[in-house]
Write an enzyme that holds these catalytic residues in place. Structure first.
Site: not given
Ligand code: HPA
Length: 237
Positions: A26, A30, A93, A185, A209
């Site tokens: 993304g 990076r 990816r 996403m 996360d």
């Molecule tokens: N939500 C969507 N995309 C993400 C998240 C998330 O909590 N953490 C890393 N990418």
């Protein structure tokens, strides 16, 4: 036909400057770090909108690395142009995701076998039903074999590619009841674009996360996790 469409509005590379395999993340910085750390003789092929891309070699094999930005519209543009105009054959990816469960702890690598979505991306194809975008089985199998041989904590399964990072409706966790392991996403559009032209894609995600516990990785942990994921991607060459 593809060659005449290059350069594109988003990628200034000439046809032939991009390898058949592209590893994407993304964050375009990076991609630069990947080029600096892993590639020999890296040459930058894109800087449009600061979406950096480089082509070089890894252990003698030609490969490109590039950013894809955040969200389905962004990865859809870049992956479409790479597959359709630059004749790229496979895109891997390397990214991050949130997990839905305490059983999928921070640092786990998720190999996204399939991708669900709350996006309307697939509607453009007017299919008479719902399409299930999948990773390429060969890429998936090889990566899972390598991850296993390295003793990495990884899972293979379904993920959600959401249009919402901030989930105001609070419904994202409903997907977990159907075995969906995590949320990011982008992968839905990447897999769908690959399927539309018979090409290959895989998303290798690290859990940064945990939406069930509210925990997040710090930047050192994220760097380490992404390093493992990048090395898995490079081993596909
Ligand atoms: N939500 C969507 N995309 C993400 C998240 C998330 O909590 N953490 C890393 N990418």
């Amino acid at each position: 036909m593809s060659k005449e469409q290059t350069p594109t509005p988003h990628i200034r590379a000439k046809y032939g400057e991009i390898a058949k395999t592209v590893i994407m993340s993304g964050d375009p910085l990076r991609a630069r770090l990947m080029a600096d750390k892993y590639l020999e003789d890296a040459v930058q092929f894109n800087d449009v909108r600061a979406m950096e891309g480089y082509t070089g070699t890894y252990k003698g094999k030609r490969v490109s690395v590039m950013g894809h930005g955040m969200g389905i519209p962004s990865i859809a543009i870049y992956s479409y142009e790479l597959f359709n105009f630059y004749d790229v054959e496979q895109i891997v990816r390397v990214g991050t995701c949130g997990s839905f469960s305490e059983n999928v702890p921070l640092g786990t690598i998720l190999l996204a076998q399939g991708a669900c979505t709350d996006s309307n991306y697939a509607s453009q194809y007017n299919l008479p039903g719902q399409f299930s975008p999948l990773a390429d089985y060969g890429l998936l199998r090889k990566t899972s074999d390598t991850a296993e041989s390295r003793g990495l904590d990884f899972l293979v399964g379904n993920i959600l590619s959401s249009d919402f990072f901030y989930d105001a409706g609070g419904r994202q966790k409903d997907w977990a009841a159907f075995g969906v392991l995590g949320v990011e996403m982008e992968s839905f559009a990447l897999y769908m674009n690959a399927a539309a032209v018979g090409k290959k894609a895989l998303s290798i995600l690290t859990v940064t996360d945990n939406l069930a516990t509210g925990e997040s990785q710090d930047s050192d942990q994220r760097r380490k996790g992404l390093g493992n994921a990048i090395e898995l991607a490079l081993d596909l060459l």
